[in-house]
Every structure is written in C-alpha cells, then in structure tokens.
Scaffold this motif. Structure first.
Motif, PDB file in Angstrom:
ATOM      1  N   ALA A   2       0.839  -1.202   0.000  1.00  6.93           N
ATOM      2  CA  ALA A   2       0.000   0.000   0.000  1.00  6.93           C
ATOM      3  C   ALA A   2       0.874   1.253   0.000  1.00  6.93           C
ATOM      4  O   ALA A   2       0.599   2.231  -0.712  1.00  6.93           O
ATOM      5  N   ALA A   3       1.969   1.217   0.770  1.00  9.14           N
ATOM      6  CA  ALA A   3       2.878   2.364   0.829  1.00  9.14           C
ATOM      7  C   ALA A   3       3.515   2.621  -0.537  1.00  9.14           C
ATOM      8  O   ALA A   3       3.683   3.771  -0.957  1.00  9.14           O
TER       9      ALA A   3
ATOM     10  N   GLU B 224      -7.572  -7.092  -2.127  1.00  6.29           N
ATOM     11  CA  GLU B 224      -7.484  -7.990  -3.285  1.00  6.29           C
ATOM     12  C   GLU B 224      -6.952  -7.252  -4.512  1.00  6.29           C
ATOM     13  O   GLU B 224      -6.490  -7.873  -5.456  1.00  6.29           O
ATOM     14  N   GLU B 225      -6.997  -5.928  -4.464  1.00  6.02           N
ATOM     15  CA  GLU B 225      -6.535  -5.165  -5.629  1.00  6.02           C
ATOM     16  C   GLU B 225      -5.135  -4.574  -5.480  1.00  6.02           C
ATOM     17  O   GLU B 225      -4.554  -4.110  -6.447  1.00  6.02           O
TER      18      GLU B 225
ATOM     19  N   TYR C 262      -1.212  11.411   0.359  1.00  8.61           N
ATOM     20  CA  TYR C 262      -0.468  10.154   0.421  1.00  8.61           C
ATOM     21  C   TYR C 262      -1.098   9.199   1.443  1.00  8.61           C
ATOM     22  O   TYR C 262      -1.412   8.048   1.132  1.00  8.61           O
ATOM     23  N   LEU C 263      -1.300   9.681   2.667  1.00  5.60           N
ATOM     24  CA  LEU C 263      -1.849   8.800   3.702  1.00  5.60           C
ATOM     25  C   LEU C 263      -3.264   8.349   3.356  1.00  5.60           C
ATOM     26  O   LEU C 263      -3.664   7.223   3.659  1.00  5.60           O
TER      27      LEU C 263
ATOM     28  N   ARG D  90      -6.866   3.984   1.416  1.00  2.92           N
ATOM     29  CA  ARG D  90      -7.755   3.479   0.354  1.00  2.92           C
ATOM     30  C   ARG D  90      -7.255   2.124  -0.173  1.00  2.92           C
ATOM     31  O   ARG D  90      -8.034   1.197  -0.353  1.00  2.92           O
ATOM     32  N   PHE D  91      -5.954   1.989  -0.409  1.00  2.00           N
ATOM     33  CA  PHE D  91      -5.425   0.710  -0.923  1.00  2.00           C
ATOM     34  C   PHE D  91      -5.669  -0.422   0.073  1.00  2.00           C
ATOM     35  O   PHE D  91      -5.971  -1.546  -0.306  1.00  2.00           O
ATOM     36  N   LEU D  92      -5.538  -0.095   1.355  1.00  2.00           N
ATOM     37  CA  LEU D  92      -5.705  -1.148   2.355  1.00  2.00           C
ATOM     38  C   LEU D  92      -7.166  -1.582   2.518  1.00  2.00           C
ATOM     39  O   LEU D  92      -7.449  -2.615   3.106  1.00  2.00           O
TER      40      LEU D  92
END
Lengths: 84, 466
Positions: free
Chosen positions: B305-306, B464-465, B452-453, B458-460
């Motif tokens: 995610a980072a 699955e993506e 950024y944060l 959002r990614f976390l």
C-alpha cells in the motif's frame, strides 16, 4: 504427543529459527518472541518449521496459543489429542 | 578503459574497505554483476559493476580502505576499448552509443544461451570436484559462476553443465537454484568464517539441526591445516577484526546521517489510523489456502500500500538535492531492518509498487535475511526512493521517523491492534494500524502528505486489488 516431546519440538524449532540463541535458558513461561528478539518474519519461519516437524498445519489464528514454551507445548498436545 | 570505482552506498558513506574480489583480471562481466565485496561502517555489501566488458587490472588489494570514488579496477567495455570513464547507475536507462556494448536484446539473447560466451578466465584456484564427476574440464566456471552458485546455495558439482566442455553456465546455476528446495541454514558466524577462510559453502555438509551449516563445519571444510584451537575459542570477533568495530562504526554512521537529516530537513508529520478489517480478513483467508512457506504477513500488505501510494503521489518519491526535487525512477521502497547486534539498515525492494503480494513477501524475507546474515547488494543500499519503517514488532502504535537524506519522505507503521471503532453509528472492535508520514517541507506541503496517507488507507481497504 507427549508433553515432553512437544516441548522439545518447540525448542528445536526455535533454535532453528534463531541459531545463535540459547533456548535452554528460556523459562517455560517466558514470552519467547521478546526473550529471543523474534520478529514477525522469524515467527513465520517458526510456525513453518513447527508445522513441518509436527506434521500438521498451524493456522494464523492458532498463533495466539504460541507465546511461551508452556503454552506452545500445551497447544501441540491438545491439537494431537483432537486427532485433527 | 573504464574505471570501476568505490561507489557511494548511501549518503552516510565516505569510504569503504574492499574485502574480496569476486572476479579476476580477464573475466567477462555484465552490468549488474556483483564483482566485489565492500565493507562499510554499516554492513558488508556486494558491489555491482556499472559496465559490461572485461576486467582489466585490479588496482586495489583486499583489505584496503579507500575513499568513495577511488578507482578499484579497470574494465574494458565490450566492443570499444578506451570508452569514456563514465559511471552508470545500475538501473538508469542510458542511450547507448553505437558499438558501446551489446544491445539489450542481444544481451538477453546471450543470457539465454550463455554457452556461446564462456568466461575465458583460467581457473587459478583449485575447485573441489569429487572423482567420478569430474570429466577434466570442470572447474572452468570462473569465480562469477561459482559465486552465483554459492549465493544460491547450489552445489556446482551436482549441476549438469550445458556449456562447452560441460561447463556450468549462469543459466544452469539459475535453473538449479530454481529447482532447489529450501536452502539449508547457514549460521551468521559460519557464513562469515567461510568468507574468511575461503570456503565454498555450497560444498559444505551441515551437521547442525536439519543440515544447518555451523562454524565447526566450515572450519572442517577449510583448506590447509585445521584451524588452531585458539581460533575456535576466540570466535567471530577475532576471526573478523573489522566486524568487531562495526557496532561503533554503525552508530557513528547513523549518528552522522540522522544529525544531518534533522539539521537540514524541515520535517512535517502527519498521522492517521487505518481500519485493517478488510486487509486482515483477506490475508487470513489467503493464508488458509496457501502452502505454509508462502504465507503473507500484514507487513507485506502495508508495504505494498505504501508503494502504490508513492506511485500515486510522486512528489514524495525521490530525492532532494541542491537543485531541488528530482523524482525517483520507479518506486524503490526502502525497508528499515533492525539488526540483532543493534543498528539498522534500510535496503530497497526494487519496484515494490509493481510486485504481486506473494513476490513482495518473498522479496521482503530475502532482503531481511540478507541484511541480517548475508550480504546486501550495492543497488539495494543506494537506490531507495522512499523508506518505510514498521515498528509493529516492537510493540509501539506509532512511529514518527527521521527522513533518510536525500529522500523526502519516511512512512511509519505501528503495531496492528484491536480498538473500538465506529462504523455507521455502531461501535465495534476492529484491527487498526497507525500510519504516519514524515515529509520534507522543502519538497512538499501538508496537503500532498495528506493525499499520500489517504491513498495508503484506500489501498488497504481493497486488499485484493493491491
């Protein structure tokens, strides 16, 4: 599995993960992750090795039972008694 | 003739000690091959070659300490003797002059059939080859191939050579390494001793648990008279005097770099708490169905995610130099690894934003393992474009770190903890993590950091993506 055997298996697995550590100095109720400076990657190796030695799969949720020599041995004995 | 120089392996390095040559004069090398082992105040690093060509003269003997930029060896670039002395970053794409060296596609072709280009170097050192296997030609592999094999834990004598004269080629080693089961463990002391005593670890039989190679096995395998007993008792420190100095040198290097960071970089700090319910559920489900050796840790998801967020907010991914900000080429995620003897290094996971989670996890394991017991490569210690520090294992909930110059951001993750959490007006208990960002105010403002944060969060939420 007898408790002695289980205890040996846990100790041997720990020694394999941290070859330079003195596992014999570890008390039954010491938290080994702290005592041996085992991080999450090392712990993952420990689970893999212990699983290989015992022949059964240790799931993520089982890891709460694996914090000291005593509770790890109890966990292994209970798990083998289940027959699972 | 190009010079191969002592590289700068991080902003905190002024000099390095050439510990070992992995090539000899006359050896062919490709750009990116490890050619020498250099010891810095912080670690032992395999240094890669910036040129493709033939090793001319080795200018510096092992054990010599030289400043950054000093010539270590001469390299005759392929196809153009007397090419300009120009340093190339290992993964910086550069326009090639005609005749400079093989085009990428040609080099690739060579890689696929390395038999066409055997290393011409005559084997000076005796190579252990048991009778029966040796057909008289074996042993011509050259140090590079032997090094590759050693690194991969492949026993050269057991590899079928597909090169001329049944020589073992790079492809053979890579194939053998891929086919191999888990590497036998090698204790750090054994690895160091093997380096000291010139023992090829691939030929050593381990007598430790599950075949782990121990120091005693290495001493046993060492050529010449058996190591004297005094060496036995004095252990690692005596075997490597430079390693003894390392904790102090490491402290000094960290002190210098961090003092500079704090003096020069106007840091700003942001923090947010991320709900990890979706990520942890997904990970546990994934782990239930994968082989034990391929399990993921929360760290893999956090790092991914980072890295993805760094790609999305490129103003935080790169370097601040005298001229201002320059964006990194690719997201090379520095991962802070604490060492058992104290201190830390932050080697890079190259192109972490493009790695699938299982690859990233494998890369992380390998990187941490090598940072602690083996060797890092030069490109890994100097390429990071943004660094992540994960102090979750140390039990703390948040970390507000100091940026590694010349980078412009440092991302911190704390421990994953269960906390009361309100969702749609209802209170529940959820796993959460505190994500922080330390950023260089010269390069960005708080609004960029906030983006950024938010992206990390959002990614976390869609594990699955990522």
């Amino acid at each position: 599995m007898k408790r002695d055997e289980a205890l040996d298996m846990v100790k041997e697995s720990l020694a394999e993960v941290v070859p330079d550590a003195d596992v014999t100095a570890l008390g039954p109720d010491d938290k080994f992750r702290e005592a041996l400076e085992i991080d999450s990657l090392d712990f993952l190796s420990f689970i893999e090795i212990l699983g290989r030695r015992t022949g059964f799969r240790i799931e993520d949720e089982d890891t709460a039972h694996l914090t000291t020599l005593a509770d790890s041995a109890d966990f292994l004995v209970a798990r083998t008694a289940d027959g699972s | 003739m190009a010079e191969f120089t002592m590289p700068s392996l991080g902003a905190d390095m002024d000099e390095g000690t050439l510990q070992e040559w992995l090539v000899r004069a006359g050896d062919r090398v490709r750009k990116g091959d490890a050619v020498a082992v250099v010891e810095t105040a912080k670690s032992t690093i395999e240094v890669e070659c910036f040129e493709t060509g033939t090793v001319g003269k080795l200018l510096v003997d092992p054990g010599t300490t030289v400043p950054v930029g000093a010539a270590l060896a001469l390299i005759e670039p392929a196809g153009e003797p007397g090419a300009p002395k120009e340093r190339e970053k290992p993964d910086k794409p550069k326009k090639r002059r005609r005749g400079d060296e093989a085009r990428p596609e040609e080099r690739e072709a060579q890689e696929r059939r390395p038999a066409a280009q055997p290393a011409p170097g005559p084997a000076k050192e005796p190579v252990p080859a048991p009778a029966g296997v040796n057909d008289g030609v074996r042993g011509d592999e050259g140090p590079l191939i032997r090094h590759l094999a050693e690194q991969a834990g492949v026993d050269l004598d057991a590899v079928h050579g597909s090169g001329p004269g049944k020589r073992v080629t790079r492809a053979d080693v890579e194939r053998a390494a891929a086919a191999r089961r888990l590497p036998a463990r090698i204790t750090p002391l054994a690895r160091r001793l093997a380096g000291e005593l010139g023992v090829d670890l691939s030929g050593v039989t381990g007598t430790g648990r599950d075949g782990a190679v121990r120091a005693a096995d290495v001493r046993q395998a060492a050529p010449g008279p058996t190591a004297p007993a005094e060496q036995e008792s004095s252990g690692a420190a005596a075997a490597s005097p430079s390693a003894e100095r390392r904790p102090a040198g490491m402290r000094e290097a960290i002190a210098g770099l961090m003092a500079r960071a704090n003096r020069e970089i106007p840091h700003y700090y942001l923090s947010t708490t991320v709900d990890l319910t979706a990520a942890m559920d997904w990970m546990h489900e994934y782990n239930r169905h994968c082989p034990p050796g391929a399990r993921l840790l929360p760290a893999a998801l956090l790092l991914k995610a980072a890295a993805r967020a760094a790609r999305e907010v490129p103003a935080l991914n790169g370097f601040w130099t005298d001229d201002g900000f320059s964006a990194g080429r690719g997201v090379h995620l520095g991962v802070a690894v604490s060492l058992r003897g104290g201190g830390l290094v932050a080697p890079a996971l190259h192109d972490a934003d493009t790695l699938e989670l299982p690859q990233l996890m494998a890369g992380l394991k390998d990187l941490v393992h090598r940072a602690r017991t083996g060797r890092l490569r030069g490109s890994e210690v100097s390429d990071a474009t943004i660094t992540v520090t994960n102090l979750g294992d140390q039990g703390v909930e948040s970390v507000l770190g100091v940026i590694y110059p010349p980078q412009v951001a440092l991302v911190g993750f704390g421990r994953v903890v269960e906390r009361p959490w309100a969702v749609d007006g209802l209170l529940g208990v959820r796993p959460v993590v505190t994500a922080t960002l330390s950023a260089d105010h010269r390069a960005t403002d708080g609004a960029v950091g906030a983006r950024y944060l938010t992206a990390v969060d959002r990614f976390l939420q869609s594990p699955e993506e990522i």
